[in-house]
Motif scaffolding. Sequence first.
Motif, PDB file in Angstrom:
ATOM      1  N   ALA A 151      30.562   4.493  15.445  1.00  0.00           N
ATOM      2  CA  ALA A 151      29.910   3.477  15.045  1.00  0.00           C
ATOM      3  C   ALA A 151      29.428   2.680  16.429  1.00  0.00           C
ATOM      4  O   ALA A 151      28.617   2.038  16.447  1.00  0.00           O
ATOM      5  N   GLY A 152      30.116   3.019  17.536  1.00  0.00           N
ATOM      6  CA  GLY A 152      29.626   2.535  18.799  1.00  0.00           C
ATOM      7  C   GLY A 152      28.231   3.201  19.402  1.00  0.00           C
ATOM      8  O   GLY A 152      27.798   2.473  20.237  1.00  0.00           O
ATOM      9  N   MET A 153      27.892   4.270  18.838  1.00  0.00           N
ATOM     10  CA  MET A 153      26.673   4.781  19.199  1.00  0.00           C
ATOM     11  C   MET A 153      25.660   4.075  18.510  1.00  0.00           C
ATOM     12  O   MET A 153      24.386   4.790  18.705  1.00  0.00           O
ATOM     13  N   GLY A 154      25.779   3.463  17.545  1.00  0.00           N
ATOM     14  CA  GLY A 154      24.510   2.480  16.754  1.00  0.00           C
ATOM     15  C   GLY A 154      24.424   3.344  15.075  1.00  0.00           C
ATOM     16  O   GLY A 154      25.362   3.901  14.779  1.00  0.00           O
ATOM     17  N   ASP A 155      23.584   3.123  14.700  1.00  0.00           N
ATOM     18  CA  ASP A 155      23.368   3.369  13.343  1.00  0.00           C
ATOM     19  C   ASP A 155      22.858   4.846  13.062  1.00  0.00           C
ATOM     20  O   ASP A 155      23.020   5.320  11.983  1.00  0.00           O
ATOM     21  N   PHE A 156      22.094   5.292  14.111  1.00  0.00           N
ATOM     22  CA  PHE A 156      21.482   6.703  13.879  1.00  0.00           C
ATOM     23  C   PHE A 156      22.483   7.716  13.575  1.00  0.00           C
ATOM     24  O   PHE A 156      22.456   8.565  12.718  1.00  0.00           O
ATOM     25  N   PRO A 157      23.510   7.872  14.540  1.00  0.00           N
ATOM     26  CA  PRO A 157      24.335   9.088  14.311  1.00  0.00           C
ATOM     27  C   PRO A 157      25.075   8.976  12.979  1.00  0.00           C
ATOM     28  O   PRO A 157      25.247  10.279  12.220  1.00  0.00           O
ATOM     29  N   PRO A 158      25.662   7.948  12.226  1.00  0.00           N
ATOM     30  CA  PRO A 158      26.303   8.287  11.130  1.00  0.00           C
ATOM     31  C   PRO A 158      25.204   8.319   9.843  1.00  0.00           C
ATOM     32  O   PRO A 158      25.674   9.161   9.154  1.00  0.00           O
ATOM     33  N   ALA A 159      23.989   7.760  10.123  1.00  0.00           N
ATOM     34  CA  ALA A 159      23.136   8.115   8.980  1.00  0.00           C
ATOM     35  C   ALA A 159      22.645   9.583   9.012  1.00  0.00           C
ATOM     36  O   ALA A 159      22.505  10.405   8.137  1.00  0.00           O
ATOM     37  N   LEU A 160      22.646  10.435  10.390  1.00  0.00           N
ATOM     38  CA  LEU A 160      22.308  11.580  10.389  1.00  0.00           C
ATOM     39  C   LEU A 160      23.477  12.585   9.863  1.00  0.00           C
ATOM     40  O   LEU A 160      23.138  13.515   9.354  1.00  0.00           O
ATOM     41  N   LEU A 161      24.801  12.361  10.162  1.00  0.00           N
ATOM     42  CA  LEU A 161      25.834  13.016   9.567  1.00  0.00           C
ATOM     43  C   LEU A 161      26.022  12.741   8.154  1.00  0.00           C
ATOM     44  O   LEU A 161      26.154  13.970   7.425  1.00  0.00           O
ATOM     45  N   LEU A 162      25.420  11.801   7.558  1.00  0.00           N
ATOM     46  CA  LEU A 162      25.501  11.359   6.207  1.00  0.00           C
ATOM     47  C   LEU A 162      24.366  12.659   5.486  1.00  0.00           C
ATOM     48  O   LEU A 162      24.326  12.785   4.478  1.00  0.00           O
ATOM     49  N   ALA A 163      23.186  12.291   6.234  1.00  0.00           N
ATOM     50  CA  ALA A 163      21.970  13.151   5.777  1.00  0.00           C
ATOM     51  C   ALA A 163      22.257  14.484   5.716  1.00  0.00           C
ATOM     52  O   ALA A 163      21.869  15.332   4.962  1.00  0.00           O
ATOM     53  N   ALA A 164      22.863  15.080   6.687  1.00  0.00           N
ATOM     54  CA  ALA A 164      23.261  16.579   6.676  1.00  0.00           C
ATOM     55  C   ALA A 164      24.236  16.762   5.515  1.00  0.00           C
ATOM     56  O   ALA A 164      23.765  17.876   4.965  1.00  0.00           O
ATOM     57  N   THR A 165      25.171  15.966   5.180  1.00  0.00           N
ATOM     58  CA  THR A 165      26.256  16.252   3.801  1.00  0.00           C
ATOM     59  C   THR A 165      25.195  16.025   2.827  1.00  0.00           C
ATOM     60  O   THR A 165      25.171  17.051   1.888  1.00  0.00           O
ATOM     61  N   GLY A 166      24.204  15.111   2.579  1.00  0.00           N
ATOM     62  CA  GLY A 166      23.429  15.079   1.520  1.00  0.00           C
ATOM     63  C   GLY A 166      22.511  16.430   1.450  1.00  0.00           C
ATOM     64  O   GLY A 166      22.139  16.941   0.182  1.00  0.00           O
ATOM     65  N   LEU A 167      22.019  16.818   2.402  1.00  0.00           N
ATOM     66  CA  LEU A 167      21.093  17.998   2.679  1.00  0.00           C
ATOM     67  C   LEU A 167      21.927  19.129   1.913  1.00  0.00           C
ATOM     68  O   LEU A 167      21.558  19.962   1.182  1.00  0.00           O
ATOM     69  N   GLY A 168      23.227  19.448   2.496  1.00  0.00           N
ATOM     70  CA  GLY A 168      23.990  20.195   2.086  1.00  0.00           C
ATOM     71  C   GLY A 168      24.337  20.443   0.593  1.00  0.00           C
ATOM     72  O   GLY A 168      24.373  21.293  -0.164  1.00  0.00           O
ATOM     73  N   MET A 169      24.697  19.019   0.299  1.00  0.00           N
ATOM     74  CA  MET A 169      24.834  19.099  -1.292  1.00  0.00           C
ATOM     75  C   MET A 169      23.628  19.405  -2.212  1.00  0.00           C
ATOM     76  O   MET A 169      23.846  19.832  -3.343  1.00  0.00           O
ATOM     77  N   LEU A 170      22.365  18.997  -1.591  1.00  0.00           N
ATOM     78  CA  LEU A 170      21.215  19.351  -2.357  1.00  0.00           C
ATOM     79  C   LEU A 170      21.081  20.822  -2.502  1.00  0.00           C
ATOM     80  O   LEU A 170      20.303  21.522  -3.484  1.00  0.00           O
ATOM     81  N   ILE A 171      21.104  21.458  -1.272  1.00  0.00           N
ATOM     82  CA  ILE A 171      21.074  22.760  -1.286  1.00  0.00           C
ATOM     83  C   ILE A 171      22.014  23.582  -2.118  1.00  0.00           C
ATOM     84  O   ILE A 171      21.609  24.629  -2.887  1.00  0.00           O
TER      85      ILE A 171
END
Length: 157
Positions: free
Chosen positions: A45-65
Amino acid sequence: MSSDNETAYDSHPAMFRNHPLGYLILLLLIILPVVALLLFREQIAGMGDFPPALLLAATGLGMLIMLYWYMKTRATRLRITGDEVHLEEGLLSKHHVDLHVGQIRAVRVFQGVLDRVFRVGRIEVFTTGDQPEFVVGGLPNPHRVRDLVRNRRGNAE
């Protein structure tokens, strides 16, 4: 002759047993970002909004695949019923191949080392000519398919 109602083999290609390493990588792609967010939420959370969004995007991509892979395996089905071999492919538009065992000249089974360990393989069914009538990969117990066709072909003659 076998009864027309008897289903001797009915299967879809396997997901895990067909590609165990790919399956495990996908599971890691889905689970690791969520675990990282839960364990290190304050640091992330201290890194800003981009890292959590990137991690959640990776999870979403894995679920789509994973969903695509699941749908692809469920869209293929091989059945041996009575003296017929039925292959059904497709999710929205269907492709059917129905063969009487008397038409089948050969069934080839291909298995690599990991395929033999996980008891899956690729099946090629030949009728006439040098090209297979159909090829299905990742089927569980491929030698059972070959033996069933062989036995039923002998009974049909």
